[in-house]
Design a protein around this motif. Sequence first.
Motif, PDB file in Angstrom:
ATOM      1  N   UNK A  20       2.773 -11.622  -6.663  1.00  0.00           N
ATOM      2  CA  UNK A  20       2.095 -12.844  -7.097  1.00  0.00           C
ATOM      3  C   UNK A  20       2.246 -13.943  -6.037  1.00  0.00           C
ATOM      4  N   UNK A  21       3.094 -13.707  -5.041  1.00  0.00           N
ATOM      5  CA  UNK A  21       3.318 -14.685  -3.966  1.00  0.00           C
ATOM      6  C   UNK A  21       2.872 -14.186  -2.596  1.00  0.00           C
ATOM      7  N   UNK A  22       3.062 -12.891  -2.308  1.00  0.00           N
ATOM      8  CA  UNK A  22       2.678 -12.335  -1.010  1.00  0.00           C
ATOM      9  C   UNK A  22       2.402 -10.846  -1.151  1.00  0.00           C
ATOM     10  N   UNK A  23       1.361 -10.382  -0.469  1.00  0.00           N
ATOM     11  CA  UNK A  23       1.015  -8.965  -0.492  1.00  0.00           C
ATOM     12  C   UNK A  23       1.047  -8.393   0.922  1.00  0.00           C
ATOM     13  N   UNK A  37       3.898  -1.956  15.559  1.00  0.00           N
ATOM     14  CA  UNK A  37       2.650  -2.147  14.829  1.00  0.00           C
ATOM     15  C   UNK A  37       2.666  -3.534  14.211  1.00  0.00           C
ATOM     16  N   UNK A  38       1.504  -4.130  14.117  1.00  0.00           N
ATOM     17  CA  UNK A  38       1.365  -5.448  13.494  1.00  0.00           C
ATOM     18  C   UNK A  38       0.999  -5.267  12.026  1.00  0.00           C
ATOM     19  N   UNK A  39       1.676  -6.026  11.177  1.00  0.00           N
ATOM     20  CA  UNK A  39       1.428  -5.970   9.739  1.00  0.00           C
ATOM     21  C   UNK A  39       1.063  -7.377   9.265  1.00  0.00           C
ATOM     22  N   UNK A  40      -0.059  -7.494   8.579  1.00  0.00           N
ATOM     23  CA  UNK A  40      -0.460  -8.779   8.013  1.00  0.00           C
ATOM     24  C   UNK A  40       0.174  -8.956   6.641  1.00  0.00           C
ATOM     25  N   UNK A  41       0.838 -10.094   6.460  1.00  0.00           N
ATOM     26  CA  UNK A  41       1.395 -10.466   5.160  1.00  0.00           C
ATOM     27  C   UNK A  41       0.518 -11.591   4.630  1.00  0.00           C
ATOM     28  N   UNK A  42      -0.062 -11.392   3.455  1.00  0.00           N
ATOM     29  CA  UNK A  42      -0.998 -12.365   2.895  1.00  0.00           C
ATOM     30  C   UNK A  42      -0.328 -13.181   1.798  1.00  0.00           C
ATOM     31  N   UNK A  43      -0.255 -14.478   2.002  1.00  0.00           N
ATOM     32  CA  UNK A  43       0.228 -15.368   0.946  1.00  0.00           C
ATOM     33  C   UNK A  43      -0.845 -15.453  -0.130  1.00  0.00           C
ATOM     34  N   UNK A  44      -0.435 -15.454  -1.382  1.00  0.00           N
ATOM     35  CA  UNK A  44      -1.362 -15.538  -2.505  1.00  0.00           C
ATOM     36  C   UNK A  44      -1.542 -17.005  -2.872  1.00  0.00           C
ATOM     37  N   UNK A  56      10.695 -10.612  -0.554  1.00  0.00           N
ATOM     38  CA  UNK A  56      11.262  -9.575   0.301  1.00  0.00           C
ATOM     39  C   UNK A  56      10.240  -8.464   0.467  1.00  0.00           C
ATOM     40  N   UNK A  57       9.963  -8.103   1.723  1.00  0.00           N
ATOM     41  CA  UNK A  57       9.083  -6.985   2.044  1.00  0.00           C
ATOM     42  C   UNK A  57       9.965  -5.848   2.535  1.00  0.00           C
ATOM     43  N   UNK A  58       9.769  -4.672   1.947  1.00  0.00           N
ATOM     44  CA  UNK A  58      10.574  -3.505   2.300  1.00  0.00           C
ATOM     45  C   UNK A  58       9.709  -2.431   2.945  1.00  0.00           C
ATOM     46  N   UNK A  59      10.330  -1.673   3.848  1.00  0.00           N
ATOM     47  CA  UNK A  59       9.661  -0.569   4.538  1.00  0.00           C
ATOM     48  C   UNK A  59      10.487   0.695   4.355  1.00  0.00           C
ATOM     49  N   UNK A  60       9.797   1.819   4.110  1.00  0.00           N
ATOM     50  CA  UNK A  60      10.479   3.095   3.928  1.00  0.00           C
ATOM     51  C   UNK A  60       9.631   4.217   4.509  1.00  0.00           C
ATOM     52  N   UNK A  61      10.309   5.194   5.125  1.00  0.00           N
ATOM     53  CA  UNK A  61       9.628   6.371   5.656  1.00  0.00           C
ATOM     54  C   UNK A  61      10.593   7.549   5.605  1.00  0.00           C
TER      55      UNK A  61
END
Length: 77
Positions: A20-23, A37-44, A56-61
């Motif tokens: 609800x705040x950032x995607x 790699x560049x990742x766009x973070x979109x504020x809502x 908090x943005x998390x990454x997993x692989x």
Amino acid sequence: MTRSDPRGNLTVTLTSDDTSEATVPTTVSFLDGESSATVDIAAVDDSDVDGTQTVTVSAAAAGYAGDSATFEVTDDD
């Protein structure tokens, strides 16, 4: 984002703990030989007057240790 071993193709799954705040995109892909790699973070932009929010943005692989980054989204209302 970066990875330390650029060998092979890699798909990383991204998640935001407060959409609800950032995607963020669901995934980001690295091709063989790519280390960043560049990742766009979109504020809502909503109409809620809720002040600055922490996201908090998390990454997993598979085969890699996961990681996360925390940032603040400023309210413009």
